[in-house]
Design a protein around this motif. Structure first.
Motif, PDB file in Angstrom:
ATOM      1  N   GLY A   4     -23.477 -61.805  21.059  1.00  0.00           N
ATOM      2  CA  GLY A   4     -24.154 -62.920  21.674  1.00  0.00           C
ATOM      3  C   GLY A   4     -23.649 -63.169  23.083  1.00  0.00           C
ATOM      4  O   GLY A   4     -24.128 -64.046  23.764  1.00  0.00           O
ATOM      5  N   ASN A   5     -22.696 -62.374  23.540  1.00  0.00           N
ATOM      6  CA  ASN A   5     -22.107 -62.525  24.867  1.00  0.00           C
ATOM      7  C   ASN A   5     -21.706 -63.966  25.148  1.00  0.00           C
ATOM      8  O   ASN A   5     -21.893 -64.470  26.241  1.00  0.00           O
ATOM      9  CB  ASN A   5     -23.054 -62.027  25.951  1.00  0.00           C
ATOM     10  CG  ASN A   5     -22.718 -60.628  26.377  1.00  0.00           C
ATOM     11  OD1 ASN A   5     -21.676 -60.099  26.014  1.00  0.00           O
ATOM     12  ND2 ASN A   5     -23.598 -60.035  27.141  1.00  0.00           N
ATOM     13  N   ILE A 110     -38.094 -57.136   5.422  1.00  0.00           N
ATOM     14  CA  ILE A 110     -37.234 -57.376   6.589  1.00  0.00           C
ATOM     15  C   ILE A 110     -35.982 -58.135   6.146  1.00  0.00           C
ATOM     16  O   ILE A 110     -36.072 -59.176   5.496  1.00  0.00           O
ATOM     17  CB  ILE A 110     -37.983 -58.181   7.679  1.00  0.00           C
ATOM     18  CG1 ILE A 110     -39.236 -57.447   8.148  1.00  0.00           C
ATOM     19  CG2 ILE A 110     -37.066 -58.503   8.847  1.00  0.00           C
ATOM     20  CD1 ILE A 110     -38.970 -56.150   8.863  1.00  0.00           C
ATOM     21  N   ASP A 111     -34.809 -57.616   6.526  1.00  0.00           N
ATOM     22  CA  ASP A 111     -33.560 -58.310   6.216  1.00  0.00           C
ATOM     23  C   ASP A 111     -32.918 -58.796   7.521  1.00  0.00           C
ATOM     24  O   ASP A 111     -33.442 -58.576   8.611  1.00  0.00           O
ATOM     25  CB  ASP A 111     -32.609 -57.430   5.402  1.00  0.00           C
ATOM     26  CG  ASP A 111     -32.125 -56.194   6.144  1.00  0.00           C
ATOM     27  OD1 ASP A 111     -32.327 -56.072   7.367  1.00  0.00           O
ATOM     28  OD2 ASP A 111     -31.520 -55.324   5.478  1.00  0.00           O
ATOM     29  N   ASN A 112     -31.766 -59.463   7.406  1.00  0.00           N
ATOM     30  CA  ASN A 112     -31.087 -60.028   8.574  1.00  0.00           C
ATOM     31  C   ASN A 112     -30.788 -58.975   9.634  1.00  0.00           C
ATOM     32  O   ASN A 112     -31.002 -59.202  10.823  1.00  0.00           O
ATOM     33  CB  ASN A 112     -29.786 -60.711   8.151  1.00  0.00           C
ATOM     34  CG  ASN A 112     -30.013 -61.947   7.316  1.00  0.00           C
ATOM     35  OD1 ASN A 112     -31.080 -62.541   7.343  1.00  0.00           O
ATOM     36  ND2 ASN A 112     -29.004 -62.330   6.551  1.00  0.00           N
ATOM     37  N   ARG A 113     -30.262 -57.838   9.215  1.00  0.00           N
ATOM     38  CA  ARG A 113     -29.888 -56.793  10.174  1.00  0.00           C
ATOM     39  C   ARG A 113     -31.120 -56.248  10.905  1.00  0.00           C
ATOM     40  O   ARG A 113     -31.097 -56.062  12.111  1.00  0.00           O
ATOM     41  CB  ARG A 113     -29.146 -55.651   9.492  1.00  0.00           C
ATOM     42  CG  ARG A 113     -28.699 -54.568  10.479  1.00  0.00           C
ATOM     43  CD  ARG A 113     -28.039 -53.387   9.796  1.00  0.00           C
ATOM     44  NE  ARG A 113     -26.793 -53.738   9.173  1.00  0.00           N
ATOM     45  CZ  ARG A 113     -25.602 -53.641   9.752  1.00  0.00           C
ATOM     46  NH1 ARG A 113     -25.507 -53.207  10.976  1.00  0.00           N
ATOM     47  NH2 ARG A 113     -24.510 -53.959   9.097  1.00  0.00           N
ATOM     48  N   GLN A 114     -32.205 -56.010  10.181  1.00  0.00           N
ATOM     49  CA  GLN A 114     -33.420 -55.491  10.817  1.00  0.00           C
ATOM     50  C   GLN A 114     -33.983 -56.490  11.822  1.00  0.00           C
ATOM     51  O   GLN A 114     -34.421 -56.105  12.903  1.00  0.00           O
ATOM     52  CB  GLN A 114     -34.483 -55.164   9.762  1.00  0.00           C
ATOM     53  CG  GLN A 114     -34.136 -53.960   8.915  1.00  0.00           C
ATOM     54  CD  GLN A 114     -35.086 -53.822   7.742  1.00  0.00           C
ATOM     55  OE1 GLN A 114     -35.364 -54.772   7.023  1.00  0.00           O
ATOM     56  NE2 GLN A 114     -35.600 -52.611   7.564  1.00  0.00           N
ATOM     57  N   LEU A 115     -33.967 -57.766  11.474  1.00  0.00           N
ATOM     58  CA  LEU A 115     -34.446 -58.792  12.391  1.00  0.00           C
ATOM     59  C   LEU A 115     -33.577 -58.824  13.646  1.00  0.00           C
ATOM     60  O   LEU A 115     -34.086 -58.859  14.763  1.00  0.00           O
ATOM     61  CB  LEU A 115     -34.452 -60.156  11.697  1.00  0.00           C
ATOM     62  CG  LEU A 115     -35.096 -61.295  12.469  1.00  0.00           C
ATOM     63  CD1 LEU A 115     -36.590 -61.054  12.661  1.00  0.00           C
ATOM     64  CD2 LEU A 115     -34.863 -62.617  11.740  1.00  0.00           C
ATOM     65  N   HIS A 116     -32.268 -58.785  13.451  1.00  0.00           N
ATOM     66  CA  HIS A 116     -31.329 -58.773  14.584  1.00  0.00           C
ATOM     67  C   HIS A 116     -31.564 -57.557  15.472  1.00  0.00           C
ATOM     68  O   HIS A 116     -31.682 -57.684  16.689  1.00  0.00           O
ATOM     69  CB  HIS A 116     -29.889 -58.785  14.061  1.00  0.00           C
ATOM     70  CG  HIS A 116     -28.876 -58.777  15.148  1.00  0.00           C
ATOM     71  ND1 HIS A 116     -28.449 -57.616  15.749  1.00  0.00           N
ATOM     72  CD2 HIS A 116     -28.212 -59.792  15.753  1.00  0.00           C
ATOM     73  CE1 HIS A 116     -27.557 -57.915  16.677  1.00  0.00           C
ATOM     74  NE2 HIS A 116     -27.398 -59.222  16.689  1.00  0.00           N
ATOM     75  N   SER A 120     -32.762 -57.956  19.353  1.00  0.00           N
ATOM     76  CA  SER A 120     -31.664 -57.808  20.310  1.00  0.00           C
ATOM     77  C   SER A 120     -32.099 -57.042  21.560  1.00  0.00           C
ATOM     78  O   SER A 120     -31.454 -57.133  22.595  1.00  0.00           O
ATOM     79  CB  SER A 120     -30.459 -57.132  19.654  1.00  0.00           C
ATOM     80  OG  SER A 120     -30.780 -55.830  19.242  1.00  0.00           O
ATOM     81  N   ALA A 121     -33.219 -56.335  21.489  1.00  0.00           N
ATOM     82  CA  ALA A 121     -33.758 -55.657  22.671  1.00  0.00           C
ATOM     83  C   ALA A 121     -34.179 -56.667  23.740  1.00  0.00           C
ATOM     84  O   ALA A 121     -34.291 -56.316  24.918  1.00  0.00           O
ATOM     85  CB  ALA A 121     -34.945 -54.785  22.273  1.00  0.00           C
ATOM     86  N   PHE A 122     -34.404 -57.933  23.350  1.00  0.00           N
ATOM     87  CA  PHE A 122     -34.891 -58.947  24.275  1.00  0.00           C
ATOM     88  C   PHE A 122     -33.793 -59.866  24.796  1.00  0.00           C
ATOM     89  O   PHE A 122     -34.056 -60.746  25.607  1.00  0.00           O
ATOM     90  CB  PHE A 122     -35.985 -59.778  23.605  1.00  0.00           C
ATOM     91  CG  PHE A 122     -37.149 -58.941  23.176  1.00  0.00           C
ATOM     92  CD1 PHE A 122     -38.076 -58.496  24.095  1.00  0.00           C
ATOM     93  CD2 PHE A 122     -37.283 -58.565  21.842  1.00  0.00           C
ATOM     94  CE1 PHE A 122     -39.142 -57.704  23.702  1.00  0.00           C
ATOM     95  CE2 PHE A 122     -38.348 -57.787  21.432  1.00  0.00           C
ATOM     96  CZ  PHE A 122     -39.275 -57.338  22.366  1.00  0.00           C
ATOM     97  N   GLY A 123     -32.571 -59.693  24.310  1.00  0.00           N
ATOM     98  CA  GLY A 123     -31.457 -60.533  24.767  1.00  0.00           C
ATOM     99  C   GLY A 123     -30.377 -60.632  23.706  1.00  0.00           C
ATOM    100  O   GLY A 123     -30.486 -60.059  22.628  1.00  0.00           O
ATOM    101  N   ASN A 124     -29.341 -61.358  24.070  1.00  0.00           N
ATOM    102  CA  ASN A 124     -28.209 -61.513  23.161  1.00  0.00           C
ATOM    103  C   ASN A 124     -28.535 -62.479  22.031  1.00  0.00           C
ATOM    104  O   ASN A 124     -29.140 -63.514  22.254  1.00  0.00           O
ATOM    105  CB  ASN A 124     -26.992 -62.028  23.939  1.00  0.00           C
ATOM    106  CG  ASN A 124     -26.549 -61.028  24.965  1.00  0.00           C
ATOM    107  OD1 ASN A 124     -26.497 -59.847  24.692  1.00  0.00           O
ATOM    108  ND2 ASN A 124     -26.243 -61.511  26.158  1.00  0.00           N
ATOM    109  N   VAL A 126     -26.853 -64.716  18.996  1.00  0.00           N
ATOM    110  CA  VAL A 126     -25.610 -65.269  18.460  1.00  0.00           C
ATOM    111  C   VAL A 126     -25.598 -65.156  16.943  1.00  0.00           C
ATOM    112  O   VAL A 126     -24.626 -64.759  16.341  1.00  0.00           O
ATOM    113  CB  VAL A 126     -25.430 -66.729  18.905  1.00  0.00           C
ATOM    114  CG1 VAL A 126     -24.217 -67.356  18.241  1.00  0.00           C
ATOM    115  CG2 VAL A 126     -25.294 -66.807  20.415  1.00  0.00           C
ATOM    116  N   SER A 127     -26.710 -65.508  16.315  1.00  0.00           N
ATOM    117  CA  SER A 127     -26.825 -65.439  14.868  1.00  0.00           C
ATOM    118  C   SER A 127     -28.281 -65.252  14.491  1.00  0.00           C
ATOM    119  O   SER A 127     -29.176 -65.692  15.208  1.00  0.00           O
ATOM    120  CB  SER A 127     -26.295 -66.750  14.245  1.00  0.00           C
ATOM    121  OG  SER A 127     -26.443 -66.720  12.848  1.00  0.00           O
ATOM    122  N   CYS A 128     -28.495 -64.600  13.369  1.00  0.00           N
ATOM    123  CA  CYS A 128     -29.855 -64.275  12.943  1.00  0.00           C
ATOM    124  C   CYS A 128     -29.901 -64.315  11.419  1.00  0.00           C
ATOM    125  O   CYS A 128     -29.033 -63.742  10.764  1.00  0.00           O
ATOM    126  CB  CYS A 128     -30.182 -62.874  13.456  1.00  0.00           C
ATOM    127  SG  CYS A 128     -31.796 -62.291  13.039  1.00  0.00           S
TER     128      CYS A 128
END
Length: 134
Positions: A4-5, A110-116, A120-124, A126-128
């Motif tokens: 999340g930088n 779709i799970d948490n990791r796939q959503l993240h 994440s290609a669109f920005g940082n 923090v949590s998903c």
């Protein structure tokens, strides 16, 4: 990759979505592989002492905490994928709702990791978290 930088003042991580059976010694074994830990606390109900499903892991140094976050985020602990992020000390930042994005009608696969990974290609991020309808 800073999860999340988010600028950090401490090497403290939040681990959520934990199985209620997860204990401090289990987390020490898992997170301790990434560096020295100063403390671990599984948060518990004040009356029943049952786990609330989240914990705080405090590392001695930032590099170890960052490596643990990057490696373990969405990894299963006792069969349940956990969400790991930097601990935010200011509760108003967590509760403000600023910068939250809600997505409806996700495919059930779709799970948490796939959503993240997708967003994440669109920005940082923090949590998903994918919330399933009850």
């Amino acid at each position: 990759m800073n999860g999340g930088n988010v600028p950090q003042l401490s090497a403290s991580l939040y681990a959520g979505d934990l199985s209620l059976e997860v204990t401090e010694p289990m987390l020490l074994k898992i997170f301790g592989a990434y560096g020295p830990i100063s403390s671990i606390r599984v948060c518990r109900d004040a009356v029943t002492r049952r786990s609330l499903g989240y914990a705080y892991i405090n590392f001695h140094n930032m590099a170890d905490a960052e490596r643990a976050l990057d490696t373990l985020n969405y990894s299963p602990i006792l069969g349940k994928p956990c969400r790991i992020m930097w601990k935010h000390r200011d509760p108003s930042l967590r509760r403000s709702g600023t910068n939250n994005v809600f997505i409806k009608n996700l495919d059930k696969s779709i799970d948490n990791r796939q959503l993240h990974d997708t967003f994440s290609a669109f920005g940082n991020i923090v949590s998903c978290k994918v919330c399933a309808a009850a």
